[in-house]
Each structure stands twice: as C-alpha cells, then as structure tokens.
Write an enzyme that holds these catalytic residues in place. Structure first.
Site, PDB file in Angstrom:
ATOM      1  N   GLU A  36     -19.054  22.359 -14.831  1.00 37.13           N
ATOM      2  CA  GLU A  36     -19.433  21.015 -15.314  1.00 37.13           C
ATOM      3  C   GLU A  36     -18.568  19.941 -14.661  1.00 37.13           C
ATOM      4  O   GLU A  36     -19.048  18.869 -14.286  1.00 37.13           O
ATOM      5  CB  GLU A  36     -19.296  20.947 -16.840  1.00 37.13           C
ATOM      6  CG  GLU A  36     -20.365  21.759 -17.555  1.00 37.13           C
ATOM      7  CD  GLU A  36     -20.055  21.948 -19.042  1.00 37.13           C
ATOM      8  OE1 GLU A  36     -19.452  21.054 -19.641  1.00 37.13           O
ATOM      9  OE2 GLU A  36     -20.414  23.000 -19.585  1.00 37.13           O
ATOM     10  N   THR A  95     -40.089  26.807  -9.583  1.00 32.05           N
ATOM     11  CA  THR A  95     -40.349  25.430  -9.133  1.00 32.05           C
ATOM     12  C   THR A  95     -40.585  24.646 -10.420  1.00 32.05           C
ATOM     13  O   THR A  95     -41.125  25.221 -11.391  1.00 32.05           O
ATOM     14  CB  THR A  95     -41.594  25.316  -8.215  1.00 32.05           C
ATOM     15  OG1 THR A  95     -42.738  25.746  -8.952  1.00 32.05           O
ATOM     16  CG2 THR A  95     -41.461  26.168  -6.963  1.00 32.05           C
ATOM     17  N   HIS A  96     -40.182  23.423 -10.457  1.00 32.75           N
ATOM     18  CA  HIS A  96     -40.270  22.606 -11.685  1.00 32.75           C
ATOM     19  C   HIS A  96     -39.530  23.272 -12.850  1.00 32.75           C
ATOM     20  O   HIS A  96     -39.883  23.051 -14.012  1.00 32.75           O
ATOM     21  CB  HIS A  96     -41.722  22.352 -12.098  1.00 32.75           C
ATOM     22  CG  HIS A  96     -42.593  21.879 -10.972  1.00 32.75           C
ATOM     23  ND1 HIS A  96     -42.763  20.558 -10.652  1.00 32.75           N
ATOM     24  CD2 HIS A  96     -43.317  22.579 -10.064  1.00 32.75           C
ATOM     25  CE1 HIS A  96     -43.575  20.452  -9.602  1.00 32.75           C
ATOM     26  NE2 HIS A  96     -43.915  21.671  -9.225  1.00 32.75           N
ATOM     27  N   SER A  98       0.825  -1.223   0.000  1.00 29.21           N
ATOM     28  CA  SER A  98       0.000   0.000   0.000  1.00 29.21           C
ATOM     29  C   SER A  98       0.852   1.262   0.000  1.00 29.21           C
ATOM     30  O   SER A  98       0.321   2.369   0.109  1.00 29.21           O
ATOM     31  CB  SER A  98      -0.940   0.004   1.207  1.00 29.21           C
ATOM     32  OG  SER A  98      -0.214  -0.164   2.408  1.00 29.21           O
ATOM     33  N   LYS A 148     -17.766  29.877 -28.848  1.00 26.44           N
ATOM     34  CA  LYS A 148     -18.126  29.223 -27.588  1.00 26.44           C
ATOM     35  C   LYS A 148     -17.342  29.727 -26.383  1.00 26.44           C
ATOM     36  O   LYS A 148     -16.158  29.980 -26.454  1.00 26.44           O
ATOM     37  CB  LYS A 148     -17.898  27.704 -27.696  1.00 26.44           C
ATOM     38  CG  LYS A 148     -18.886  26.978 -28.578  1.00 26.44           C
ATOM     39  CD  LYS A 148     -20.331  27.054 -28.093  1.00 26.44           C
ATOM     40  CE  LYS A 148     -20.613  26.171 -26.916  1.00 26.44           C
ATOM     41  NZ  LYS A 148     -20.551  24.747 -27.235  1.00 26.44           N
ATOM     42  N   SER A 162     -14.077  26.280 -27.479  1.00 26.95           N
ATOM     43  CA  SER A 162     -14.256  25.059 -28.253  1.00 26.95           C
ATOM     44  C   SER A 162     -13.187  25.020 -29.334  1.00 26.95           C
ATOM     45  O   SER A 162     -12.765  26.061 -29.842  1.00 26.95           O
ATOM     46  CB  SER A 162     -15.655  25.072 -28.878  1.00 26.95           C
ATOM     47  OG  SER A 162     -15.665  24.286 -30.053  1.00 26.95           O
TER      48      SER A 162
HETATM   49  N1  ARG Z   1      -1.083  -1.408   5.109  1.00 25.89           N
HETATM   50  C1  ARG Z   1      -2.022  -1.887   6.072  1.00 25.89           C
HETATM   51  C2  ARG Z   1      -3.348  -1.161   5.948  1.00 25.89           C
HETATM   52  O1  ARG Z   1      -3.367  -0.135   5.365  1.00 25.89           O
HETATM   53  C3  ARG Z   1      -1.490  -1.688   7.452  1.00 25.89           C
HETATM   54  C4  ARG Z   1      -2.017  -2.657   8.454  1.00 25.89           C
HETATM   55  C5  ARG Z   1      -1.493  -4.001   8.175  1.00 25.89           C
HETATM   56  N2  ARG Z   1      -1.880  -4.921   9.199  1.00 25.89           N
HETATM   57  C6  ARG Z   1      -1.843  -6.246   8.980  1.00 25.89           C
HETATM   58  N3  ARG Z   1      -2.221  -6.991   9.969  1.00 25.89           N
HETATM   59  N4  ARG Z   1      -1.526  -6.773   7.824  1.00 25.89           N
HETATM   60  O2  ARG Z   1      -4.357  -1.594   6.419  1.00 25.89           O
END
Ligand code: ARG
Length: 456
Positions: free
Chosen positions: A289, A154-155, A22, A282, A276
C-alpha cells in the site's frame, strides 16, 4: 557565508539567508563537488592558468576536506549559502590564498550542473541495479509457477485462463522497458557542462576535454547557455522514475487484492506485513500500500520539475535550485520502494489451489468452447453465439461448462461431441496457448529464461 560580498554594503538578513540557502539539501553532493573541483584545479594547472604547484596544493586541500567530511571530523556549516560555497570557503581556510584561485574560469552555475549530473549518474546506475534485482526475483517465480493456472482478467472480470508465471512476467516486461529508459536517460545525461562558466564560457585557455576525461563523461556540452540552464536530465530521470512507480503501484495493487480473503492467491511473509491495533485477526499488506501511495510523491516531483523549468529565460535563474529537492526526493522514494518491494515479493507464499478454484468459476473456458466449434467447421460468430447460449443454460441449471451434459450441448449445436470436454479442461486450455507471447507453461519457462539471460 557568501562568496559575492564585494558589491554589498549590508549583511543578508538571517531569514533571507535561510530562504536562499540550499546547503540543507545540496550537501549530499559534497563528494561530487570535491571531485569536480579536483578535476577543475588539475585542468587549470595543466593548461597553465594557475601554477602546477598551486593546483597540487588545492587538490591536496580538497582531498583533506573530503576525508574529514567522510570521517565526520568536518561538519557542514548550515549558514553557508550552498555546498559549493562551503567547500571553497573551507579550502581557503585550510590552504590560504591558493584556495582563492580554484574558482578561476568557473561559476557555481556550471559547478552545480556538474555536481548534479555526477550525483544523478550514480543514482541511475544504482536504481538500474535494483530494478534488475526485482526482475530476477520475478523471473525465478515465473519459472517456478509456469504451469500454475489462474484466471486472467479484463475489467477485473474473469476472462480466460492463464498461468501465474505468465502474469508475473508481464511485470518483468514493464521493468525491462524501465531499464532501457534508464539507459537512455544516462546516455543523454552523460554530457559535461563544466567550462560553460556563468553562461558565456570563458576567455581563459581551458581544455574541457581534460576535465571531461577526469570526471568520466562521454562528451562535453556544446553550448554554454544550454550547459548551465539545462535540467532536462532531471525531468527525464524523474519521468522514468514516475513510470517505474506506475509499474510498482499496479503490481502493489494486485498484491493487495491477491492477499484479500476474496482472492487469497498469495500470502505475504510476516516480515512484510503489519497488524491492526484493534482487530486481532488482521494481517495487512502495508508495504504494498505504501509503495502504491508513494507513487504520488514521485509524480509530484516530476510535475515540480516541469513547472520550475517551464518559464525561465536563459540561462541560470535561482528557480533552478528547486530542482534538487524534487529529484532527490524522487530518487530516494524509488530506492526505498524497491528496497522494500523486492524481498516482499521474493518471500510471498503462493497458493495455487485458490488460483485454480477461482479459475474454475466464471466460465473462463467459454472462448475455448467457441474455438472448439470453430475448429470443427462452425464460423466463429455462430460458435460465439452458441456458446453464449450454453453459458446461459449453465447459469439456469447452476452448473458449469465442464459439467453440462452433452445433450444440452447438442441442443444448441449438433456439431458437439464428447471431445469438447477435453478441449475445455483449464490445464488443456492453457497448454494450448502456445502462440508466441502466450501463457502456455512451455512459453513461460522459455520467457523466464530469456528474461534471466537479459539481466545476467
Ligand atoms: N545553490 C545554487 C543552486 O543550487 C548554486 C548555483 C548558484 N548560482 C547563482 N548564480 N546564484 O542552483
């Protein structure tokens, strides 16, 4: 790099490591991770769980890592499992065996919950400030256009005359509610999970109030299982962000309509419009948007969080790693939208003549004709019917209620006198709507001031 190698005989395959890691998205929490570890090491030292000198050594090492990441001298190792693993590994690399004592009486489960809360608490405060800034711009404009008559709908059909300031202040009310939702969310988030450890607390004599105070939390979590497995704060924050996006999206929709030639109530500044590639004439409200479109991402993020959490048994499960990309995306999106939206609104050119022109068509003073009759003794339902007949007559004659001759009025109801014409001028109609919460210019001025006082 993993922290948990001991019981494994084989290396994790590259693809599994990439899938599991992660660090590409949780590295943004490096500061919070280090702050959390500094507090934890300090507490371990104070409680005699590690030596004070060891704690000091750890803290010094962590400060060095923070400085080096900040300066760019230290880059994240994208092979690391997560930011927690990276920083602990780097610490041990730098200070040796004392670094290995940091994780005493701690798990990445309470660590990640802590980091996430520390990070998100700051984001709530930041977004709250941005929303306040937008409310300030709205209140200033509302004050400026307190007596600018426009049709209320309204509407999407012209309904009754209002003032532009009043219309704008409706959004200030929505955003003020968003502020109070952010405050509530922050209050509930302000509970420190550190010390829950993996799930079952710890046998070490820790003092969680030390880390709580060092890290600026209002209180500590009461249940170790809940401490590590709660992600309500992500869901709640994402929900509040979704509601903010609903408001920004509705506002954007109106801005887009108001910019069209059919309305031309406003014109956006060139700095907030695009052209555009083929049609030279434009001028497009792309920013509005995009804000409207990006609401979908934030709603999606909220749905992601709800779905991730709904089926996992207590306590921590790896599913919960999925919380971060969703909540970070929601946070980033809302911040970006507010950064673009507020100056766009601030620099728009308002075209009161076009609002006035639109208000003059569509019989939006018909209710006022009926009200005039009612105030002169005719029961409202009869007055309503008589006015309906007058509108039909106007359509037949191709005129409006202001120009319809008095004898036509009298044909429908003999109570009518010349007086009715004053009562149905649009400025008069609006000025009379003084009941609290209504669009009369004096009310709008007072409400704009009230709103400004709240955010000042
Ligand atoms: N990278 C993990 C998370 O974001 C951290 C916790 C990991 N804990 C574990 N028991 N594998 O959740």
């Amino acid at each position: 790099m993993q922290l948990w190698k001991g019981r494994f005989k084989k290396e994790l395959s590259k693809t599994t490591n990439d899938f599991n890691s992660s660090i590409s998205f949780d590295s943004r929490m490096y500061r919070e991770d280090i702050e959390g570890s500094i507090a934890h090491a300090t507490m371990l030292g104070e409680c005699g769980i590690i030596k004070k000198s060891e704690a000091e050594h750890i803290v010094e090492g962590l400060r060095g890592i923070l400085a080096d990441i900040d300066s760019g001298a230290l880059n994240f190792d994208m092979e690391a499992e997560d930011i927690h693993t990276f920083i602990e590994g780097e610490l041990t690399k730098r200070i040796g065996d004392d670094g290995k004592r940091l994780h005493t009486s701690r798990s990445r489960n309470d660590q990640v919950a802590l980091d996430n809360k520390l990070y998100l608490k700051k984001q709530v405060v930041y977004i709250r400030g941005q929303v306040e800034e937008l409310i300030g711009v709205i209140a200033d404009k509302a004050d400026q256009y307190a007596d600018t008559v426009m049709p209320g709908y309204t509407h999407l059909q012209r309904a009754q005359p209002i003032t532009f300031g009043h219309h704008l202040l409706a959004y200030a009310e929505m955003l003020l509610r968003d502020i109070s939702r952010l405050d509530d969310c922050l209050k509930r988030m302000d509970e420190m999970p550190l010390g829950s450890c993996a799930l079952a607390g710890t046998t070490y004599p820790i003092d969680r109030t030390i880390t709580q105070k060092l890290l600026g939390f209002d209180r500590i979590t009461n249940n170790s299982l809940d401490g590590v497995s709660d992600r309500d704060y992500c869901i709640e924050f994402a929900s509040v962000l979704s509601i903010i996006m609903v408001h920004l999206s509705r506002f954007s929709e109106e801005i887009i309509m108001w910019c069209s030639w059919e309305f031309k109530f406003i014109e956006l500044d060139d700095a907030f419009s695009t052209g555009s590639s083929i049609m030279p004439q434009k001028k497009n409200p792309d920013i509005a948007e995009l804000v409207r479109g990006k609401s979908g991402r934030v709603f999606g993020d909220t749905m992601t969080l709800l779905t991730v959490m709904k089926g996992i048994a207590l306590a921590y499960n790896k599913d919960m790693q999925e919380d971060k990309e969703a909540i970070f995306d929601a946070v980033d999106t809302v911040k970006m939208c507010l950064t673009a939206f507020t100056p766009m609104l601030d620099t728009m050119r308002v075209i009161p003549e076009n609002m006035r022109k639109a208000a003059a068509g569509g019989f939006i003073n018909a209710t006022d004709v009926a009200d005039w009759l009612t105030k002169n003794g005719v029961p409202f339902r009869d007055a309503y019917k008589a006015t309906g007949e007058l509108v039909a007559r106007c359509i037949e004659l191709g005129t409006d209620l202001e120009s319809l001759p008095l004898d036509e009025y009298k044909k429908v109801c003999d109570v009518f006198t010349d007086d009715v014409y004053n009562a149905i001028s649009l400025e008069y109609c609006v000025s009379q709507r003084t009941a609290f919460g209504g669009p009369a210019p004096e009310n709008v001025k007072a409400q704009a001031k009230r709103v400004k006082d709240i955010i000042d």
